[in-house]
Design a protein around this motif. Structure first.
Motif, PDB file in Angstrom:
ATOM      1  N   ASN A  83       0.796  -1.226   0.000  1.00 30.90           N
ATOM      2  CA  ASN A  83       0.000   0.000   0.000  1.00 30.90           C
ATOM      3  C   ASN A  83       0.829   1.277   0.000  1.00 30.90           C
ATOM      4  O   ASN A  83       0.285   2.372   0.066  1.00 30.90           O
ATOM      5  CB  ASN A  83      -0.959  -0.002   1.202  1.00 30.90           C
ATOM      6  CG  ASN A  83      -2.214  -0.803   0.897  1.00 30.90           C
ATOM      7  OD1 ASN A  83      -3.101  -0.322   0.204  1.00 30.90           O
ATOM      8  ND2 ASN A  83      -2.269  -2.039   1.376  1.00 30.90           N
ATOM      9  N   ILE A  84       2.144   1.123  -0.064  1.00 28.36           N
ATOM     10  CA  ILE A  84       3.014   2.298  -0.125  1.00 28.36           C
ATOM     11  C   ILE A  84       3.324   2.606  -1.588  1.00 28.36           C
ATOM     12  O   ILE A  84       3.729   1.723  -2.329  1.00 28.36           O
ATOM     13  CB  ILE A  84       4.308   2.056   0.679  1.00 28.36           C
ATOM     14  CG1 ILE A  84       3.968   1.928   2.177  1.00 28.36           C
ATOM     15  CG2 ILE A  84       5.324   3.171   0.439  1.00 28.36           C
ATOM     16  CD1 ILE A  84       5.118   1.501   3.051  1.00 28.36           C
ATOM     17  N   GLU A  85       3.077   3.843  -1.982  1.00 32.47           N
ATOM     18  CA  GLU A  85       3.297   4.254  -3.370  1.00 32.47           C
ATOM     19  C   GLU A  85       4.271   5.424  -3.427  1.00 32.47           C
ATOM     20  O   GLU A  85       4.345   6.233  -2.500  1.00 32.47           O
ATOM     21  CB  GLU A  85       1.966   4.702  -4.008  1.00 32.47           C
ATOM     22  CG  GLU A  85       0.907   3.599  -4.097  1.00 32.47           C
ATOM     23  CD  GLU A  85       1.353   2.393  -4.898  1.00 32.47           C
ATOM     24  OE1 GLU A  85       2.200   2.571  -5.819  1.00 32.47           O
ATOM     25  OE2 GLU A  85       0.885   1.272  -4.613  1.00 32.47           O
ATOM     26  N   LEU A  86       4.971   5.530  -4.540  1.00 32.31           N
ATOM     27  CA  LEU A  86       5.868   6.665  -4.742  1.00 32.31           C
ATOM     28  C   LEU A  86       5.102   7.848  -5.311  1.00 32.31           C
ATOM     29  O   LEU A  86       4.105   7.671  -6.013  1.00 32.31           O
ATOM     30  CB  LEU A  86       6.982   6.294  -5.732  1.00 32.31           C
ATOM     31  CG  LEU A  86       7.962   5.211  -5.316  1.00 32.31           C
ATOM     32  CD1 LEU A  86       9.044   5.064  -6.378  1.00 32.31           C
ATOM     33  CD2 LEU A  86       8.593   5.495  -3.963  1.00 32.31           C
ATOM     34  N   ARG A  87       5.602   9.046  -5.043  1.00 31.52           N
ATOM     35  CA  ARG A  87       5.052  10.232  -5.704  1.00 31.52           C
ATOM     36  C   ARG A  87       5.311  10.127  -7.209  1.00 31.52           C
ATOM     37  O   ARG A  87       6.325   9.569  -7.619  1.00 31.52           O
ATOM     38  CB  ARG A  87       5.761  11.494  -5.200  1.00 31.52           C
ATOM     39  CG  ARG A  87       5.414  11.837  -3.804  1.00 31.52           C
ATOM     40  CD  ARG A  87       5.918  13.217  -3.397  1.00 31.52           C
ATOM     41  NE  ARG A  87       5.434  13.425  -2.047  1.00 31.52           N
ATOM     42  CZ  ARG A  87       4.195  13.779  -1.757  1.00 31.52           C
ATOM     43  NH1 ARG A  87       3.331  14.010  -2.719  1.00 31.52           N
ATOM     44  NH2 ARG A  87       3.807  13.902  -0.511  1.00 31.52           N
ATOM     45  N   PRO A  88       4.415  10.707  -7.998  1.00 35.31           N
ATOM     46  CA  PRO A  88       4.644  10.703  -9.446  1.00 35.31           C
ATOM     47  C   PRO A  88       5.971  11.389  -9.793  1.00 35.31           C
ATOM     48  O   PRO A  88       6.325  12.380  -9.151  1.00 35.31           O
ATOM     49  CB  PRO A  88       3.464  11.508 -10.006  1.00 35.31           C
ATOM     50  CG  PRO A  88       2.456  11.574  -8.918  1.00 35.31           C
ATOM     51  CD  PRO A  88       3.171  11.374  -7.619  1.00 35.31           C
ATOM     52  N   HIS A  89       6.676  10.861 -10.755  1.00 38.05           N
ATOM     53  CA  HIS A  89       7.928  11.439 -11.297  1.00 38.05           C
ATOM     54  C   HIS A  89       9.102  11.435 -10.322  1.00 38.05           C
ATOM     55  O   HIS A  89      10.169  11.923 -10.668  1.00 38.05           O
ATOM     56  CB  HIS A  89       7.737  12.895 -11.775  1.00 38.05           C
ATOM     57  CG  HIS A  89       6.495  13.116 -12.558  1.00 38.05           C
ATOM     58  ND1 HIS A  89       6.214  12.419 -13.725  1.00 38.05           N
ATOM     59  CD2 HIS A  89       5.422  13.924 -12.342  1.00 38.05           C
ATOM     60  CE1 HIS A  89       5.038  12.796 -14.193  1.00 38.05           C
ATOM     61  NE2 HIS A  89       4.528  13.709 -13.370  1.00 38.05           N
TER      62      HIS A  89
END
Length: 211
Positions: A83-89
C-alpha cells in the motif's frame, strides 16, 4: 586544506516525501487493520511504532503488540508494503539529481520496512546511502542522525548539502548542521521554522540545485 568535490549532496526523507502518504501509521496501517477487522486504538499502535522505528522492539514484538498472530506477521507487513506508493515522477527527478550529485535517504522508519520499501522500488539504484532510524537506534531530529549521513560524504562542501523533507521540525534540526532546507509542502504545518525553500512538487528541487 580539505579538497571538496563539485558535487552537491541531496538528502531525502522517505515517508511522505518520496512516498505519497506522510501518515504511515495513522492512515496506511490503520486502514489495513480496520479492513482486516483488527480492533486497536491508534494511540497504542503509535506508541508501539515509536519504539519499533528506533529498534527498541523487534518486528515480532511490534505485530504481537497490535494483536496479530505470529503466523500472520508477514502477511500484514506485505499488505503495508503493497500500500506504499511513490510520488509521481519522483524516480526520474532523483535519477536526474543522482547523475551528477550524491543522494541519500534519511528516514525515521524501522529497518525492516525501510529495506522492504527499498527493494520494492529498487531505490538502491538512485541513492548512495540509506540511513534508517531503526539501524541507528535514534530518530530525527536527533543530531546524531544528521551527523551520520554527513560523515558518509566528507568530500561534499557543507554549503552544498540540501535536505528535502515534509516535516518542518526535522528540517529545523537540519539547519543546525548548516544544511539547505527544502520543505515539501504536503500539508499545512504549524511550526515557527522558515525553511530556505518551499516546494509543492518534487521536480521543483532540480531548479533549486541549479541556482
Amino acid at each position: 586544506g580539505q579538497a571538496y568535490s563539485s558535487k552537491a549532496l541531496v538528502i531525502f526523507d522517505l515517508i511522505g516525501t518520496i512516498t505519497t502518504d506522510p501518515h504511515l501509521i495513522r492512515s496506511t496501517l490503520s486502514t489495513i487493520l480496520e479492513n482486516q477487522g483488527i480492533s486497536f486504538t491508534y494511540q497504542d499502535v503509535k506508541d508501539l511504532y515509536e519504539k519499533y522505528k528506533v529498534g527498541a522492539i523487534s518486528d515480532n514484538e511490534f505485530w504481537n503488540g497490535i494483536g496479530i498472530p505470529e503466523e500472520e506477521h508477514r502477511t500484514y507487513e506485505d499488505l503495508l508494503i503493497d500500500n506504499i506508493e511513490l510520488r509521481p515522477h519522483v524516480i526520474e527527478v532523483i535519477q536526474n539529481i543522482h547523475d551528477s550529485n550524491h543522494t541519500a535517504i534519511l528516514s525515521n522508519i524501522p529497518s525492516q520496512w525501510g529495506n522492504r520499501i527499498t527493494e520494492k522500488f529498487e531505490l538502491n539504484a538512485y541513492f548512495d546511502e540509506m540511513i534508517f532510524s531503526g539501524d541507528y537506534k535514534t530518530k530525527k531530529p536527533d543530531p546524531e542522525l544528521y551527523k551520520a549521513v554527513l560523515s558518509k560524504f566528507p568530500d561534499v562542501h557543507p554549503s552544498r548539502v540540501f535536505i528535502v523533507d515534509n516535516e518542518l521540525g526535522d528540517l529545523k534540526a537540519a539547519k543546525h548542521h548548516m544544511m539547505n532546507t527544502i520543505w515539501l509542502e504536503v500539508e499545512e504545518k504549524d511550526c515557527m521554522f522558515v525553511p530556505d525553500h518551499i516546494v509543492e512538487e518534487i521536480d521543483e528541487i532540480t531548479k533549486i540545485l541549479n541556482e
